[in-house]
Design a protein around this motif. Structure first.
Motif, PDB file in Angstrom:
ATOM      1  N   THR A   1       0.924  -1.050  -0.054  1.00 22.35           N
ATOM      2  CA  THR A   1      -0.099   0.111   0.019  1.00 22.35           C
ATOM      3  C   THR A   1       0.663   1.020  -0.159  1.00 22.35           C
ATOM      4  O   THR A   1       0.677   2.082  -0.978  1.00 22.35           O
ATOM      5  CB  THR A   1      -0.988   0.089   1.241  1.00 22.35           C
ATOM      6  OG1 THR A   1      -1.791  -1.103   1.235  1.00 22.35           O
ATOM      7  CG2 THR A   1      -1.802   1.303   1.002  1.00 22.35           C
TER       8      THR A   1
ATOM      9  N   ARG B   1       1.155   4.307  -2.935  1.00 21.21           N
ATOM     10  CA  ARG B   1       0.913   5.510  -2.731  1.00 21.21           C
ATOM     11  C   ARG B   1       2.216   6.390  -3.213  1.00 21.21           C
ATOM     12  O   ARG B   1       1.944   7.600  -3.854  1.00 21.21           O
ATOM     13  CB  ARG B   1       0.480   5.603  -1.304  1.00 21.21           C
ATOM     14  CG  ARG B   1      -0.765   5.132  -0.911  1.00 21.21           C
ATOM     15  CD  ARG B   1      -1.034   5.098   0.624  1.00 21.21           C
ATOM     16  NE  ARG B   1      -2.451   4.887   1.035  1.00 21.21           N
ATOM     17  CZ  ARG B   1      -2.764   4.751   2.264  1.00 21.21           C
ATOM     18  NH1 ARG B   1      -2.045   5.089   3.308  1.00 21.21           N
ATOM     19  NH2 ARG B   1      -4.108   4.169   2.619  1.00 21.21           N
ATOM     20  N   ARG B   2       3.434   5.982  -2.706  1.00 23.35           N
ATOM     21  CA  ARG B   2       4.517   6.858  -3.228  1.00 23.35           C
ATOM     22  C   ARG B   2       4.434   6.802  -4.570  1.00 23.35           C
ATOM     23  O   ARG B   2       5.185   7.753  -5.107  1.00 23.35           O
ATOM     24  CB  ARG B   2       5.741   6.126  -2.614  1.00 23.35           C
ATOM     25  CG  ARG B   2       5.767   6.231  -1.011  1.00 23.35           C
ATOM     26  CD  ARG B   2       6.760   5.451  -0.424  1.00 23.35           C
ATOM     27  NE  ARG B   2       6.891   5.579   1.002  1.00 23.35           N
ATOM     28  CZ  ARG B   2       7.533   4.840   1.799  1.00 23.35           C
ATOM     29  NH1 ARG B   2       8.460   4.099   1.440  1.00 23.35           N
ATOM     30  NH2 ARG B   2       7.542   4.974   3.056  1.00 23.35           N
TER      31      ARG B   2
END
Length: 354
Positions: free
Chosen positions: A348, A352-353
């Motif tokens: 996750t 996101r990064r």
């Protein structure tokens, strides 16, 4: 980015990245499922080498693993749907036990006059009513969870922790503190212990349910809305999704599956198993999360849940055959769950990064 459906595309306020990433998340889940399948094979080879291939790779042991994994898989499917929508259910084991107790009472009350050869007058009707009683009890149990989570806005962990205690206590009261036996032999011979094509009938049904829910998640509007709800509740609301009703349905589905798992108890053992499902929620969570379903919501992998359930069952059965104590068995399953959660969190954060 995938094309969003017209009903969500027309709402500019929706975070369409959460919806558009659905296919990407499915690919990630499928990749995880492939790795878990490979790990299953490695565990099989390890235990075969430790305890002997004649024992661990025997047809009897394979059937036993499939039968043991059927309940874990059914519970994992329900929990995967809940997790995909952003909620958790700790009460699956209690739901299973309570449903089996109610179903056992209904079956015994409906059997009618005993006949020769251990048969009963209304055995077919009794079994049918027993199935309905188990699934119905599970659905009501799930509906209570859904109301607490969706309507009263309680945290799903707290709400289902409370119903876990209440459900377990009610099951003990209804059963008198002991297991209820006396199920008709036809229930075991016709379903619980049946082996069509050498495969346990409950395992065939469990895999069939998994394929149905895979299709629901992959192709239906209900599956897309579940992923949207787990990704962002506020975006789901702006897209016009009735969040309360959808979460209620997710809880009812999970409860109904737990109720059917309770019926499998009656069919396999010919009785309830009051004390046999204390770690059912742990096994279901291990199967779902390690298979690729996100514990934070927005991603569901039903195929991964199949291999995740297999991993939990292979690990536990292998340790049993190897003579490892039950304490270490429980610890091993817990460690696998922690590794799965850590991997899910890493995936996750990386997404996101990126």
């Amino acid at each position: 980015r995938t094309t969003t459906p017209p009903e969500t595309f027309a709402v500019p306020a929706v975070d369409d990245r959460a919806l558009g990433d659905a296919s990407l998340l499915r690919r990630l889940g499928s990749s995880r499922a492939t790795w878990i399948f490979g790990l299953d094979l490695v565990l099989v080879l390890i235990f075969a080498a430790v305890v002997g291939p004649a024992i661990f790779l025997s047809a009897a042991n394979a059937q036993s693993l499939a039968l043991s994994g059927s309940q874990a898989l059914i519970l994992a499917i329900g929990l995967a749907m809940m997790l995909g929508g952003g909620a958790f259910d700790l009460s699956l084991g209690a739901n299973l036990v309570l449903s089996s107790v109610v179903g056992a009472h209904v079956i015994r009350a409906s059997l009618g006059t005993p006949l020769e050869g251990g048969q009963y007058e209304n055995v077919g009707l009794a079994i049918a009513l027993g199935v309905l009683a188990c699934i119905g009890t599970g659905a009501v149990f799930g509906a209570v969870n859904g109301v607490l989570i969706a309507v009263f806005r309680l945290n799903s962990l707290i709400a289902t922790l409370g119903t876990l205690g209440s459900g377990t206590g009610l099951a003990l009261v209804l059963s008198g503190g002991g297991d209820i036996a006396g199920m008709p032999p036809a229930l075991q011979l016709g379903f619980g212990l049946a082996r069509p094509l050498g495969i346990p009938a409950p395992a065939i049904v469990a895999v069939g349910l998994a394929l149905i829910f895979w299709a629901i998640v992959r192709y239906s509007r209900f599956g897309l809305r579940t992923l949207a709800l787990g990704s962002s509740e506020s975006a789901a609301l702006r897209a016009g999704i009735n969040v309360k009703r959808h979460m209620l349905w997710l809880a009812i589905i999970a409860g109904s599956l737990a109720g059917f798992a309770g019926f499998i108890d009656l069919a396999v053992f010919g009785s309830t198993s009051i004390n046999g499902h204390a770690n059912a929620a742990l096994a279901a969570a291990t199967a779902a999360v390690i298979g690729g379903t996100s514990i934070e919501g927005g991603r569901i992998s039903i195929i991964g849940a199949i291999w995740g359930a297999a991993l939990a069952v292979i690990l536990q059965a292998g340790l049993v055959i190897a003579g490892v104590s039950s304490a270490y068995q429980l610890a091993a399953v817990g460690v696998v769950l922690l590794v799965a959660v850590g991997l899910d969190r890493f995936t996750t954060l990386r997404r996101r990064r990126g």
